[in-house]
Each structure stands twice: as C-alpha cells, then as structure tokens.
Scaffold this motif. Structure first.
Motif, PDB file in Angstrom:
ATOM      1  N   VAL A 152      -0.943  -6.400  -0.638  1.00 14.90           N
ATOM      2  CA  VAL A 152      -2.343  -6.535  -1.038  1.00 14.90           C
ATOM      3  C   VAL A 152      -2.445  -7.048  -2.470  1.00 14.90           C
ATOM      4  O   VAL A 152      -1.649  -6.677  -3.341  1.00 14.90           O
ATOM      5  CB  VAL A 152      -3.072  -5.181  -0.908  1.00 14.90           C
TER       6      VAL A 152
ATOM      7  N   ALA B 155     -10.299  -0.698  -8.683  1.00 16.42           N
ATOM      8  CA  ALA B 155      -9.835  -2.056  -8.380  1.00 16.42           C
ATOM      9  C   ALA B 155     -10.644  -2.647  -7.244  1.00 16.42           C
ATOM     10  O   ALA B 155     -11.214  -1.925  -6.421  1.00 16.42           O
ATOM     11  CB  ALA B 155      -8.355  -2.045  -8.003  1.00 16.42           C
ATOM     12  N   THR B 156     -10.685  -3.962  -7.226  1.00 14.83           N
ATOM     13  CA  THR B 156     -11.328  -4.657  -6.114  1.00 14.83           C
ATOM     14  C   THR B 156     -10.255  -5.238  -5.204  1.00 14.83           C
ATOM     15  O   THR B 156      -9.150  -5.579  -5.653  1.00 14.83           O
ATOM     16  CB  THR B 156     -12.266  -5.775  -6.615  1.00 14.83           C
ATOM     17  N   PHE B 157     -10.546  -5.306  -3.922  1.00 12.55           N
ATOM     18  CA  PHE B 157      -9.605  -5.803  -2.913  1.00 12.55           C
ATOM     19  C   PHE B 157      -9.796  -7.312  -2.800  1.00 12.55           C
ATOM     20  O   PHE B 157     -10.743  -7.775  -2.182  1.00 12.55           O
ATOM     21  CB  PHE B 157      -9.889  -5.122  -1.575  1.00 12.55           C
TER      22      PHE B 157
ATOM     23  N   ASN C  58      -4.835  -6.975  -5.636  1.00 11.84           N
ATOM     24  CA  ASN C  58      -5.953  -6.228  -6.227  1.00 11.84           C
ATOM     25  C   ASN C  58      -6.202  -6.665  -7.660  1.00 11.84           C
ATOM     26  O   ASN C  58      -5.313  -7.185  -8.319  1.00 11.84           O
ATOM     27  CB  ASN C  58      -5.662  -4.726  -6.228  1.00 11.84           C
TER      28      ASN C  58
ATOM     29  N   TYR D 162     -11.100   1.227  -2.706  1.00 16.80           N
ATOM     30  CA  TYR D 162     -10.282   0.825  -3.852  1.00 16.80           C
ATOM     31  C   TYR D 162     -11.073   0.938  -5.153  1.00 16.80           C
ATOM     32  O   TYR D 162     -10.537   1.373  -6.181  1.00 16.80           O
ATOM     33  CB  TYR D 162      -9.805  -0.621  -3.679  1.00 16.80           C
ATOM     34  N   ARG D 163     -12.325   0.529  -5.119  1.00 17.93           N
ATOM     35  CA  ARG D 163     -13.153   0.603  -6.335  1.00 17.93           C
ATOM     36  C   ARG D 163     -13.309   2.054  -6.802  1.00 17.93           C
ATOM     37  O   ARG D 163     -13.258   2.347  -7.992  1.00 17.93           O
ATOM     38  CB  ARG D 163     -14.525  -0.021  -6.069  1.00 17.93           C
TER      39      ARG D 163
ATOM     40  N   ASP E 158     -12.439  -2.281   0.206  1.00 16.34           N
ATOM     41  CA  ASP E 158     -12.817  -2.643  -1.162  1.00 16.34           C
ATOM     42  C   ASP E 158     -13.597  -1.499  -1.822  1.00 16.34           C
ATOM     43  O   ASP E 158     -13.359  -1.174  -2.991  1.00 16.34           O
ATOM     44  CB  ASP E 158     -13.658  -3.923  -1.151  1.00 16.34           C
TER      45      ASP E 158
ATOM     46  N   THR F 226       0.822  -1.204   0.000  1.00 14.56           N
ATOM     47  CA  THR F 226       0.000   0.000   0.000  1.00 14.56           C
ATOM     48  C   THR F 226       0.859   1.258   0.000  1.00 14.56           C
ATOM     49  O   THR F 226       0.394   2.333  -0.374  1.00 14.56           O
ATOM     50  CB  THR F 226      -0.942   0.043   1.221  1.00 14.56           C
TER      51      THR F 226
END
Length: 330
Positions: free
Chosen positions: A236, A134-136, A238, A128-129, A125, A92
C-alpha cells in the motif's frame, strides 16, 4: 483606518500571500519503503516515483530517503504518522496493530480498480486517516497471489485438499492460520535464510508470493507448487494526511491521479511478472499441482476466511462489510 491598523492589515496580507505562494511552489515529499532496494516489490514503486518526478517538475517531487536500513520497517508507520516521512510504501502486515482492517486486502479476490469501485478503498482511507494519520493513495499489491511450494509431491485429503499434516512450512502472519487448518506446522524464517532451511530439511516447503520467488532462487530447492494461488499481495502507498491537506488542489490532483494510474499499471506488472516467474519455475523442473474445482473453491474459502477471522478479533465493526466489498465485484 489608522496608520497602525493599516500597517497591521498589510502585514497580515503579506504573511498570507507568502504562505499561499509557498503552497504553489514545487513540493518535495520524503518517502520510505519497507523492503531493501534490490527486492522486486520495490521496483514498481521506484518506477512510480520516477514518473512523478519527471512529470511533476515544478509541482511535486518525491525524494526516497531509504528503506529498512534507514528506518526499521516496524518503525516506519509511526514515522509516517508523526510526519518524520511524508510517504510510505509498505505491507499492511507491518502495522496490523494500528490498522488491522487493512489485512483484508490480503483476502481480496478482485482487482484494486474493482476494490475502489466497490467503495472498499474509500472505507480504508477513512480508517487510515483516523488510526495512522494517513491517506490511502493506492493499492500496489494486485496481480500476484501466494502459493504453497513443497519439496515433495503433495498428498490430498478425501475432500481433495492438500494434506500438510506433519509438514513444517515456512510461513508469514497472513497465512499462518491457513497453513494450520491444512495440518501444517508453520515456521517463521526470514527470506534470506529460506534456501538454507530447505536444503538442511528445517522445513518441507514454503509459502510465498508468485513474484520475487525466482529472484531468491527458491525454485532450486522445491519441486512442487500447489495451485490455485491464495490471498493477494497487500502493498500500500500511504501519505501523511497533514502534508496531503497542505498541498494545493493542483498538487493533490496530480498525485492522486498518478497513484490511481499506477494502481492499474502495477496490477499488470505483477501479473506479467508472475507469468514470467512461472515459466522460470517450469524451466527449473517445478511441477504445478492443480486442485480440482470443488477443492479449489474450499481451499480459497479457507484462505480468505482465516484473514477475516483474524481481523474480526481486533476490529469487528467494519470487518464483514469491508470483506464483502473486497471479495465481491460489481
């Protein structure tokens, strides 16, 4: 129905059928990683990819297109957001300007499974979206903390905390403020140059995770490790949300299930690796300087609160709630 309408209808049906059929076929996802291949942090990710490719034949495959030698680390998040790559495995720390809330993973004192149960990863999530498109998928950073390693035996303040006044310590952004609060002067040095810096007296110690430490030979240049470990790895997994949404239900379910399984596996892998490396450090003559209970509590509070302070400066709306979910297990 006229012949023209009938032909048009058949053409549309044919296009839809072709499109649906394409989604049902095996999908190959392009993935990138933030670290060079030999680096320990990449090992769990590659194991995850191998399992996906073995069990996902005919459904989902992941093609690793490279690390920083292919796409510079600081450009990888934008490559993910813009669809140049489909999957990104990174820290991150490399996109704090886009998703500052994700830094709170470093402050977490619970397992990734507990963080998912608390709703923290669902909250992330959504962020991030919105910010990274992006999805987590998974948090692969559990099971390993950071430590301060010193060349010489540490001294303590009256409160029992490490007194780092006058010491230059190799740092990283996630614990720079923490080191400053302990009196140290943080110094930014790439991992490849740390041994030379220690040998030449450029720094008096380093901050570093409990894993990937002996791989770099750091145990040959420092004599003391301060315990307990503070903060947590923030690696992470993604996936570009547009690509994720185009997958069939079966493909999405398979990928999510594998990611969640490996969230647990990586925690165990990191925990075992940390224990193994601690034994190597001990064999090399390193001594473990353990703070007493009261000092340990204050030490860890300072470490986590500095992360929270940093996030609140950039993303105040969600910071406190997310911090609470990441530091309080149900």
């Amino acid at each position: 129905m006229t012949n023209i309408n009938r032909c048009f209808g058949l053409a549309v049906f044919g296009l839809l059928s072709s499109s649906l059929g394409a989604y049902a076929q095996e999908v190959t996802l392009k993935a990138a990683g933030a670290f060079p291949e030999p680096f320990y942090f990449m090992t769990p990710f590659f194991d995850f990819v191998d399992e996906v490719n073995e069990e996902g034949k005919g459904l989902v495959q992941i093609q690793y297109v490279g690390g920083p030698e292919s796409i510079p680390t600081d450009q990888q998040p934008l490559a993910l957001r813009n669809g140049v790559i489909d999957v990104l495995y990174s820290s991150t720390a490399y996109y704090t300007g886009i998703v500052p809330e994700a830094l709170l993973l470093q402050a977490s004192n619970i397992t990734p499974v507990q963080a998912r149960e608390s709703g923290a990863l669902d909250d992330l999530d959504e962020v991030y979206r919105e910010r990274l498109n992006a999805t987590f998928l998974a948090h692969f950073g559990g099971g390993a903390n950071f430590h301060i390693y010193l060349k010489n035996e540490p001294t303590l303040t009256e409160a029992g905390l490490p007194d780092l006044a006058g010491l230059k310590i190799r740092s990283a952004p996630n614990y720079t403020k923490f080191l400053e609060k302990l009196g140290a002067t943080p110094v930014t040095i790439p991992p490849a140059e740390v041994n030379t810096a220690l040998e030449r007296g450029v720094v008096d110690g380093i901050g570093y995770p409990a894993v990937a430490f002996t791989q770099n030979g750091f145990q040959n240049y420092v004599g003391y490790r301060i315990d307990p470990g503070f903060q947590q790895l923030d690696l992470v997994l993604n996936m570009n949300v547009d690509v994720f949404n185009r997958l069939s239900d079966e493909q999405r379910d398979f990928l999510v299930e594998k990611a969640r399984d490996w969230e647990e596996k990586v925690f165990e892998i990191n925990s075992q690796q940390a224990a193994s490396e601690k034994a190597e450090m001990e064999s090399a003559g390193m001594q473990f300087f353990v703070l007493d209970d009261a000092a340990s509590t204050e030490y860890l509070d300072i470490a986590s609160s500095t992360i929270l302070e940093s996030v609140k400066e950039r993303a105040p709306d969600l910071a406190d709630e997310l911090f609470s979910k990441l530091t309080t297990a149900d």
